[in-house]
Write a protein that holds these residues in place. Structure first.
Motif, short mmCIF file in Angstrom:
data_model
loop_
_atom_site.label_atom_id
_atom_site.label_comp_id
_atom_site.label_asym_id
_atom_site.label_seq_id
_atom_site.Cartn_x
_atom_site.Cartn_y
_atom_site.Cartn_z
N GLN A 190 5.69 0.87 -11.58
CA GLN A 190 6.31 -0.13 -10.72
C GLN A 190 5.66 -0.13 -9.33
O GLN A 190 5.33 0.92 -8.78
N ALA A 191 5.49 -1.33 -8.76
CA ALA A 191 4.99 -1.44 -7.39
C ALA A 191 6.12 -1.13 -6.42
O ALA A 191 7.26 -1.56 -6.64
N ARG A 192 5.83 -0.41 -5.35
CA ARG A 192 6.88 -0.07 -4.39
C ARG A 192 6.31 -0.07 -2.98
O ARG A 192 5.18 0.36 -2.74
N TYR A 193 7.11 -0.58 -2.05
CA TYR A 193 6.79 -0.59 -0.63
C TYR A 193 5.46 -1.30 -0.34
O TYR A 193 4.74 -0.94 0.57
N THR A 194 5.16 -2.34 -1.11
CA THR A 194 3.92 -3.08 -0.88
C THR A 194 4.14 -4.35 -0.08
O THR A 194 3.15 -4.99 0.32
N ALA A 195 5.40 -4.73 0.17
CA ALA A 195 5.73 -5.95 0.92
C ALA A 195 5.06 -7.18 0.33
O ALA A 195 4.73 -8.12 1.05
N GLY A 196 4.83 -7.17 -0.98
CA GLY A 196 4.22 -8.32 -1.64
C GLY A 196 2.74 -8.48 -1.39
O GLY A 196 2.16 -9.51 -1.76
N MET A 197 2.09 -7.50 -0.76
CA MET A 197 0.66 -7.59 -0.47
C MET A 197 -0.14 -6.98 -1.62
O MET A 197 -0.02 -5.78 -1.89
N PRO A 198 -0.98 -7.75 -2.29
CA PRO A 198 -1.76 -7.19 -3.42
C PRO A 198 -2.71 -6.08 -2.98
O PRO A 198 -3.05 -5.21 -3.77
N GLU A 199 -3.13 -6.12 -1.71
CA GLU A 199 -4.06 -5.08 -1.23
C GLU A 199 -3.43 -3.69 -1.23
O GLU A 199 -4.14 -2.68 -1.22
N LEU A 200 -2.09 -3.64 -1.22
CA LEU A 200 -1.41 -2.35 -1.17
C LEU A 200 -1.01 -1.85 -2.56
O LEU A 200 -0.41 -0.77 -2.67
N MET A 201 -1.32 -2.62 -3.60
CA MET A 201 -0.92 -2.22 -4.95
C MET A 201 -1.55 -0.88 -5.35
O MET A 201 -0.96 -0.08 -6.05
N ASP A 202 -2.79 -0.64 -4.90
CA ASP A 202 -3.47 0.61 -5.24
C ASP A 202 -3.15 1.73 -4.26
O ASP A 202 -3.74 2.82 -4.33
N GLY A 203 -2.24 1.47 -3.32
CA GLY A 203 -1.90 2.49 -2.34
C GLY A 203 -2.83 2.47 -1.14
O GLY A 203 -3.78 1.68 -1.08
N LEU A 204 -2.54 3.32 -0.18
CA LEU A 204 -3.36 3.43 1.02
C LEU A 204 -4.51 4.39 0.75
O LEU A 204 -4.32 5.45 0.16
N GLU A 205 -5.70 4.04 1.21
CA GLU A 205 -6.87 4.89 1.02
C GLU A 205 -6.78 6.09 1.97
O GLU A 205 -6.59 5.94 3.18
N VAL A 206 -6.97 7.28 1.42
CA VAL A 206 -6.90 8.50 2.22
C VAL A 206 -7.97 8.49 3.31
O VAL A 206 -7.73 8.85 4.46
#
Length: 507
Positions: A190-206
């Motif tokens: 499930q997608a979570r805390y992405t605010a509907g932005m597809p760029e955040l689907m893969d998470g934040l880059e370390v």
């Protein structure tokens, strides 16, 4: 006897002119990759994977291995000189190394990083040679409860060591944990805390977060708060270590090697946990505690750098003997093996013995190459400190921006990079440590997945976390880390006695 014959045969293969050239090119590229923030060995190896179509398997694996551990050393250069870690594993080095550079001891910091990397890499390679199957056999016995406790220990250590108060350290850690929750849930999808932005689907880059909090924040803070103040950095008078610095460094190198090595052999170990544990150990044992966080303590550079390189070398154990990658770069190396139709695992030492032992032998050769490459260049790297500050910070921002944009070619990443940079400025302004943010972001999702797996195994029983001997031992260590310092501080206060009230003056 068979082991030594195999190793000698490996040296004969790795010592051919062609393979030596590949090792040298790999070490050189790796050092450059480490120096440039935002790229990292995983990205570099991934970009160079197409050479597997044309190059002999042994040569290409030697080349990729050179990039891997060369980048680990290169990351220390910008960490020390510019407070800009090229890799997440170099974050701890920046804490004391940059303070040493600001107090005119950049040469000593770079030297102890280079020699510590050589010592730890060589000792770890000897351990890989001797104990690879044995260590891998025990590492694979660890289950989700042990992994979760291991990460909980890392969280406690980070908050106890970094920051001027446990509250600030915990706040920074929870910011990192919150960042780690962004993206796809590892178990449910499930997608979570992405605010509907597809760029955040893969998470934040370390890498993006690390570069934003360290490199961009460093530049913005200098512009906003340091301005045109007089430079306080002392003149660099030497590019080598004194006898006292040698005496203080070598125990840290050895301690950190044996802290870092076990973490490289286990999945989710990485180099972040051992570098923080090494830093905590050196800070606890040092006779020069007043230097930590002020003028820079050389043990705070020697230990984490050695732990970092020992952990990186140890990742070859599970990769070669079990086919289990324990880092991003190891996962890409696994892909390189598979491109040649080679599957790392228990049969690798039998089916592809020549390649395995040539790769192990190349580690010895590569460590010597890195020492020869980097020690004479200490004076050259230190000249970066003479670059005028406006041009220097502009260059850092350009490299950071290009490096982050090169990861996904996304304009959204650039906006996020500078937003994280502003967060870093705010945290620095109010004296919150930034390193726990990155640690929380890296280990948070892993800890969450291991906890959920452990509870699934225990059918919802929380007692599963302490039912096995190793997890119970780790829980006891966590409790000691949390309770013992406070108990000792309470004992000191009790021994000093209550303060007597001041006498009331007579009228």
């Amino acid at each position: 006897m068979e082991l030594w014959n195999a190793l000698l045969q490996g040296f004969a293969t790795a010592g051919t002119p062609v393979n030596l050239l590949w090792a040298l090119v790999g070490c050189t590229i790796g050092t450059a990759v480490g120096v440039l923030p935002g790229i990292g060995p995983a990205t570099a190896v991934a970009m160079l994977l197409p050479i597997t179509l044309k190059v002999d398997p042994t040569a290409s694996m030697i080349f990729f291995a050179g990039i891997y551990y060369g980048a680990m050393y290169g990351g220390s250069t910008t960490s020390i000189l510019l407070n800009t870690p090229g890799e997440a594993g170099s974050m701890v080095t920046a804490m004391e190394g940059n303070k040493m550079a600001r107090s005119g001891r950049a040469g000593a910091a770079l030297a102890t990083a280079a020699i510590g990397s050589f010592v730890a890499g060589t000792v770890a390679t000897v351990l890989v040679t001797l104990f690879a199957p044995l260590v891998a056999e025990y590492a694979v016995l660890l289950g989700p409860p042990e992994y979760f406790m291991l990460m909980l220990l890392a969280f406690c250590t980070v908050t106890a060591v970094l920051g001027k108060s446990a509250l600030r350290g915990l706040t920074a850690l929870f910011i990192g944990l919150a960042m780690g929750l962004v993206g796809m849930d590892q178990i449910t999808g499930q997608a979570r805390y992405t605010a509907g932005m597809p760029e955040l689907m893969d998470g934040l880059e370390v890498v993006l977060i690390a570069v934003g909090l360290f490199a961009v924040a460093e530049c913005l803070y200098a512009v906003l708060y340091e301005g045109r103040t007089q430079e306080t950095q002392n003149k660099l008078s030497r590019v080598h270590m004194t006898r006292d610095e040698w005496r203080r460094s070598w125990p840290a190198w050895l301690r950190a090697t044996f802290i870092g090595f076990p973490f490289g052999t286990i999945p989710a170990g990485g180099s972040e946990i051992p570098t923080f544990l090494s830093y905590a150990t050196e800070k606890k044992l040092s006779k020069h505690k007043e230097e930590f966080g002020t003028s820079g303590a050389i043990e705070g550079v020697a230990g984490p750098e050695a732990a970092n390189n020992a952990a990186i070398t140890a990742t070859l154990i599970p990769l070669l003997t079990l086919g289990i990658p324990t880092s991003n770069t190891a996962a890409i190396l696994l892909g390189a093996f598979q491109n040649y139709g080679i599957q790392p695992g228990p049969q690798l030492f039998d089916n592809n013995a020549a390649l395995v032992w040539a790769l192990i032998a190349s580690l010895y050769i590569g460590n010597v190459m890195l020492l020869i490459l980097n020690l004479p260049l200490v004076g050259f790297w230190v000249k970066l400190l003479k670059v005028p500050k406006p041009q220097l910070y502009a260059g850092i921002l350009i490299f950071a921006t290009v490096g982050v944009y090169g990861m996904r070619q996304s304009a959204f990443d650039l906006v996020l990079l500078y937003a994280i940079g502003v967060l870093g400025v705010v945290m620095r302004r109010f004296d919150f440590p930034t390193a726990p943010v990155v640690v929380g972001m890296i280990l948070g999702p892993l800890a969450e997945a291991q906890l959920r797996n452990a509870l699934s195994i225990g059918e919802g029983r929380w007692s599963v976390l302490i039912e096995r001997p190793m997890s119970a031992t780790l829980m006891a260590v966590v409790v000691l880390v949390l309770v013992l310092p406070r108990f000792l501080a309470w004992r000191r206060r009790m021994k000093s006695g209550p303060q007597s009230p001041a006498p009331i003056p007579h009228a």
